[in-house]
Design a protein around this motif. Structure first.
Motif, PDB file in Angstrom:
ATOM      1  N   SER A 187      29.339 118.839  54.283  1.00 59.75           N
ATOM      2  CA  SER A 187      30.574 118.090  53.987  1.00 59.75           C
ATOM      3  C   SER A 187      30.739 116.881  54.895  1.00 59.75           C
ATOM      4  CB  SER A 187      31.792 119.012  54.150  1.00 59.75           C
ATOM      5  OG  SER A 187      31.666 120.159  53.361  1.00 59.75           O
ATOM      6  N   GLY A 188      29.949 116.824  55.966  1.00 61.11           N
ATOM      7  CA  GLY A 188      30.041 115.707  56.898  1.00 61.11           C
ATOM      8  C   GLY A 188      31.174 115.825  57.884  1.00 61.11           C
ATOM      9  N   VAL A 189      31.567 117.068  58.219  1.00 54.55           N
ATOM     10  CA  VAL A 189      32.655 117.274  59.178  1.00 54.55           C
ATOM     11  C   VAL A 189      32.207 118.304  60.221  1.00 54.55           C
ATOM     12  CG1 VAL A 189      34.456 116.708  57.513  1.00 54.55           C
ATOM     13  CG2 VAL A 189      33.732 119.095  57.789  1.00 54.55           C
ATOM     14  N   GLU A 190      33.001 118.442  61.273  1.00 53.86           N
ATOM     15  CA  GLU A 190      32.730 119.437  62.302  1.00 53.86           C
ATOM     16  C   GLU A 190      33.153 120.829  61.811  1.00 53.86           C
ATOM     17  OE1 GLU A 190      31.217 118.872  65.200  1.00 53.86           O
ATOM     18  OE2 GLU A 190      31.007 116.740  64.686  1.00 53.86           O
ATOM     19  N   SER A 191      32.535 121.855  62.374  1.00 48.21           N
ATOM     20  CA  SER A 191      32.883 123.226  62.000  1.00 48.21           C
ATOM     21  C   SER A 191      34.348 123.546  62.296  1.00 48.21           C
ATOM     22  CB  SER A 191      31.983 124.223  62.741  1.00 48.21           C
ATOM     23  OG  SER A 191      30.638 124.104  62.314  1.00 48.21           O
ATOM     24  N   LYS A 198      45.976 116.824  46.604  1.00 48.33           N
ATOM     25  CA  LYS A 198      47.089 115.951  47.000  1.00 48.33           C
ATOM     26  C   LYS A 198      48.121 116.717  47.817  1.00 48.33           C
ATOM     27  CE  LYS A 198      46.588 112.428  43.396  1.00 48.33           C
ATOM     28  NZ  LYS A 198      47.227 111.753  42.249  1.00 48.33           N
ATOM     29  N   ASP A 199      48.718 117.747  47.199  1.00 49.54           N
ATOM     30  CA  ASP A 199      49.792 118.462  47.896  1.00 49.54           C
ATOM     31  C   ASP A 199      49.299 119.109  49.188  1.00 49.54           C
ATOM     32  OD1 ASP A 199      51.331 117.675  45.841  1.00 49.54           O
ATOM     33  OD2 ASP A 199      51.750 119.646  45.012  1.00 49.54           O
ATOM     34  N   ILE A 200      48.172 119.817  49.103  1.00 49.38           N
ATOM     35  CA  ILE A 200      47.667 120.487  50.297  1.00 49.38           C
ATOM     36  C   ILE A 200      47.207 119.469  51.329  1.00 49.38           C
ATOM     37  CG2 ILE A 200      45.803 121.940  51.202  1.00 49.38           C
ATOM     38  CD1 ILE A 200      46.036 123.690  48.789  1.00 49.38           C
ATOM     39  N   VAL A 201      46.490 118.455  50.855  1.00 50.24           N
ATOM     40  CA  VAL A 201      46.003 117.428  51.780  1.00 50.24           C
ATOM     41  C   VAL A 201      47.161 116.739  52.476  1.00 50.24           C
ATOM     42  CG1 VAL A 201      44.888 115.171  51.884  1.00 50.24           C
ATOM     43  CG2 VAL A 201      43.785 117.028  50.646  1.00 50.24           C
ATOM     44  N   LEU A 202      48.195 116.358  51.705  1.00 53.32           N
ATOM     45  CA  LEU A 202      49.332 115.653  52.291  1.00 53.32           C
ATOM     46  C   LEU A 202      50.122 116.553  53.240  1.00 53.32           C
ATOM     47  CD1 LEU A 202      50.632 113.629  49.205  1.00 53.32           C
ATOM     48  CD2 LEU A 202      49.546 112.715  51.263  1.00 53.32           C
ATOM     49  N   SER A 203      50.377 117.787  52.805  1.00 49.17           N
ATOM     50  CA  SER A 203      51.196 118.674  53.639  1.00 49.17           C
ATOM     51  C   SER A 203      50.474 119.066  54.921  1.00 49.17           C
ATOM     52  CB  SER A 203      51.589 119.926  52.849  1.00 49.17           C
ATOM     53  OG  SER A 203      50.451 120.693  52.527  1.00 49.17           O
ATOM     54  N   ALA A 204      49.147 119.142  54.847  1.00 51.81           N
ATOM     55  CA  ALA A 204      48.377 119.544  56.022  1.00 51.81           C
ATOM     56  C   ALA A 204      47.951 118.351  56.864  1.00 51.81           C
ATOM     57  CB  ALA A 204      47.143 120.342  55.593  1.00 51.81           C
ATOM     58  N   GLY A 205      48.204 117.150  56.371  1.00 54.35           N
ATOM     59  CA  GLY A 205      47.818 115.963  57.120  1.00 54.35           C
ATOM     60  C   GLY A 205      46.314 115.791  57.224  1.00 54.35           C
ATOM     61  N   ILE A 206      45.592 116.249  56.209  1.00 54.51           N
ATOM     62  CA  ILE A 206      44.133 116.134  56.225  1.00 54.51           C
ATOM     63  C   ILE A 206      43.741 114.681  55.952  1.00 54.51           C
ATOM     64  CG2 ILE A 206      41.995 116.879  55.091  1.00 54.51           C
ATOM     65  CD1 ILE A 206      43.453 119.527  54.464  1.00 54.51           C
ATOM     66  N   TYR A 237      45.211 120.676  38.162  1.00 54.52           N
ATOM     67  CA  TYR A 237      45.643 121.551  39.254  1.00 54.52           C
ATOM     68  C   TYR A 237      44.916 121.185  40.543  1.00 54.52           C
ATOM     69  CZ  TYR A 237      46.305 125.696  42.117  1.00 54.52           C
ATOM     70  OH  TYR A 237      46.605 126.540  43.162  1.00 54.52           O
ATOM     71  N   VAL A 238      43.617 120.992  40.442  1.00 48.93           N
ATOM     72  CA  VAL A 238      42.833 120.630  41.625  1.00 48.93           C
ATOM     73  C   VAL A 238      43.305 119.298  42.183  1.00 48.93           C
ATOM     74  CG1 VAL A 238      40.534 119.990  42.449  1.00 48.93           C
ATOM     75  CG2 VAL A 238      40.806 121.969  40.943  1.00 48.93           C
ATOM     76  N   GLU A 239      43.475 118.314  41.305  1.00 47.36           N
ATOM     77  CA  GLU A 239      43.847 116.963  41.761  1.00 47.36           C
ATOM     78  C   GLU A 239      45.272 116.917  42.303  1.00 47.36           C
ATOM     79  OE1 GLU A 239      43.160 114.457  38.406  1.00 47.36           O
ATOM     80  OE2 GLU A 239      40.983 114.808  38.406  1.00 47.36           O
ATOM     81  N   ARG A 240      46.196 117.601  41.611  1.00 45.60           N
ATOM     82  CA  ARG A 240      47.605 117.484  42.010  1.00 45.60           C
ATOM     83  C   ARG A 240      47.970 118.419  43.154  1.00 45.60           C
ATOM     84  NH1 ARG A 240      50.750 119.451  38.754  1.00 45.60           N
ATOM     85  NH2 ARG A 240      49.407 120.189  37.078  1.00 45.60           N
ATOM     86  N   PHE A 241      47.585 119.674  43.028  1.00 50.77           N
ATOM     87  CA  PHE A 241      48.032 120.645  44.029  1.00 50.77           C
ATOM     88  C   PHE A 241      47.095 120.702  45.228  1.00 50.77           C
ATOM     89  CE2 PHE A 241      47.888 125.108  45.636  1.00 50.77           C
ATOM     90  CZ  PHE A 241      49.096 125.057  46.321  1.00 50.77           C
ATOM     91  N   ILE A 242      45.825 120.911  44.969  1.00 51.45           N
ATOM     92  CA  ILE A 242      44.907 121.118  46.096  1.00 51.45           C
ATOM     93  C   ILE A 242      44.607 119.813  46.811  1.00 51.45           C
ATOM     94  CG2 ILE A 242      42.614 121.926  46.786  1.00 51.45           C
ATOM     95  CD1 ILE A 242      42.707 123.938  44.561  1.00 51.45           C
ATOM     96  N   SER A 285      35.896 114.121  52.072  1.00 48.40           N
ATOM     97  CA  SER A 285      35.138 115.228  52.648  1.00 48.40           C
ATOM     98  C   SER A 285      35.768 116.570  52.292  1.00 48.40           C
ATOM     99  CB  SER A 285      35.060 115.088  54.176  1.00 48.40           C
ATOM    100  OG  SER A 285      34.329 113.942  54.541  1.00 48.40           O
ATOM    101  N   PHE A 286      37.102 116.598  52.221  1.00 48.65           N
ATOM    102  CA  PHE A 286      37.806 117.822  51.846  1.00 48.65           C
ATOM    103  C   PHE A 286      37.438 118.234  50.422  1.00 48.65           C
ATOM    104  CE2 PHE A 286      41.488 119.968  49.929  1.00 48.65           C
ATOM    105  CZ  PHE A 286      41.638 121.028  50.793  1.00 48.65           C
ATOM    106  N   ALA A 287      37.417 117.270  49.494  1.00 47.20           N
ATOM    107  CA  ALA A 287      37.048 117.561  48.110  1.00 47.20           C
ATOM    108  C   ALA A 287      35.600 118.048  48.032  1.00 47.20           C
ATOM    109  CB  ALA A 287      37.244 116.323  47.243  1.00 47.20           C
ATOM    110  N   THR A 288      34.731 117.445  48.812  1.00 44.50           N
ATOM    111  CA  THR A 288      33.329 117.882  48.852  1.00 44.50           C
ATOM    112  C   THR A 288      33.229 119.313  49.359  1.00 44.50           C
ATOM    113  OG1 THR A 288      32.566 115.625  49.263  1.00 44.50           O
ATOM    114  CG2 THR A 288      31.047 117.406  49.829  1.00 44.50           C
ATOM    115  N   ALA A 289      33.952 119.597  50.433  1.00 45.47           N
ATOM    116  CA  ALA A 289      33.935 120.945  51.000  1.00 45.47           C
ATOM    117  C   ALA A 289      34.463 121.966  50.007  1.00 45.47           C
ATOM    118  CB  ALA A 289      34.759 120.972  52.286  1.00 45.47           C
ATOM    119  N   LEU A 290      35.488 121.600  49.251  1.00 46.95           N
ATOM    120  CA  LEU A 290      36.068 122.518  48.274  1.00 46.95           C
ATOM    121  C   LEU A 290      35.035 122.911  47.223  1.00 46.95           C
ATOM    122  CD1 LEU A 290      38.808 123.859  47.587  1.00 46.95           C
ATOM    123  CD2 LEU A 290      39.241 121.909  46.070  1.00 46.95           C
TER     124      LEU A 290
END
Length: 264
Positions: free
Chosen positions: A88-92, A50-58, A43-48, A63-68
């Motif tokens: 996470s190595g990103v801006e606020s 991949k799907d969320i990352v792709l749909s949101a253009g992240i 679920y994490v790999e497929r939906f969060i 870094s997103f996975a680290t933040a999660l």
């Protein structure tokens, strides 16, 4: 996902502790042969991721996975965005965008504090809650329930479970309840304030243990929120009963019925 009351109505309270690592995913209750670790990892790999990352253009998927993972470690706690962003190595601003995406996809919620113009003593930071406790536990690295129940992390995870139960009750019963947390700069706090449109509130504390004492509502709360209709300590097991003149113990299995009784 299912709430505690739905799970109990289908299979009783036997094995209910499994909810801390399986969450409310129906498949994991009706098909016990499924590996919950593999199911939630997928679920994490497929939906969060991949799907969320792709749909949101992240763009920064690592870094997103680290933040999660860092966010899951903070479920049930005050959210310090700058701290998580730095780790996470990103801006606020980037992390806030990711939080908005995760909220829109019903992965987590930033619970806002109760606020009032009558005092400047109130903390303005939101508290972070994953909507499914099993997902939060999997992202924290848990794969079996017994060690988790003995861990210090059971407290914030149980608080996460209580929050998810309130949200599901509100949605399923079409209630217009308001939900806040309460905390002052002097660290007086109440886990949840649940209110109705008449301005009446119920104060809730989440305690995993069934052996609890009555809570004393902070004087600051009573001054700022005059219509505190009831107060309760929500526990994982146990029975509903009065533990003082002002406070009840309410097992999580009866929480929604209790809120309907008090708030309508």
């Amino acid at each position: 996902t299912m709430g505690v009351s739905e799970i109990v109505s289908h299979q009783g309270t036997d094995g209910l502790a499994k909810i801390f690592i399986s969450g409310g995913w129906p498949e994991l209750f009706v098909s016990p042969e499924l590996s919950l670790t593999h199911y939630l990892n997928d679920y994490v790999e497929r939906f969060i991721e991949k799907d969320i990352v792709l749909s949101a253009g992240i763009q920064k998927s690592v870094s997103f996975a680290t933040a999660l993972g860092l966010l899951a470690a903070r479920t049930g706690q005050l959210l310090n965005v700058s701290e998580v962003a730095k780790e996470s190595g990103v801006e606020s601003t980037t992390l806030n965008e990711w939080l908005s995406v995760l909220e829109r996809n019903h992965v987590l919620i930033r619970l806002q504090p109760f606020h009032s113009n009558r005092t400047k003593r109130l903390i303005k930071s939101p508290k972070l809650y994953f909507l499914d406790v099993g997902l939060a536990a999997r992202l924290q690295g848990w794969s079996s329930v017994d060690p988790l129940l003995k861990s210090p992390l059971i407290g914030p995870l149980f608080e996460t479970l209580v929050f998810g139960e309130i949200i599901r009750g509100k949605v399923h019963l079409l209630k217009s309840w308001f939900i806040f947390h309460f905390r002052t700069k002097e660290k007086e706090e109440v886990d949840f304030l649940v209110g109705n449109e008449q301005g009446e509130f119920v104060a809730l504390e989440a305690k995993f243990s069934s052996h609890v004492a009555s809570i004393s509502l902070p004087q600051s709360l009573q001054k700022i929120v005059p219509k505190i209709k009831a107060a309760a300590v929500v526990t994982f097991l146990g029975r509903r009963h009065a533990i003082s003149r002002e406070c009840e113990q309410v097992p999580i299995t009866e929480l929604i019925a209790y809120l309907v009784e008090k708030l309508g």
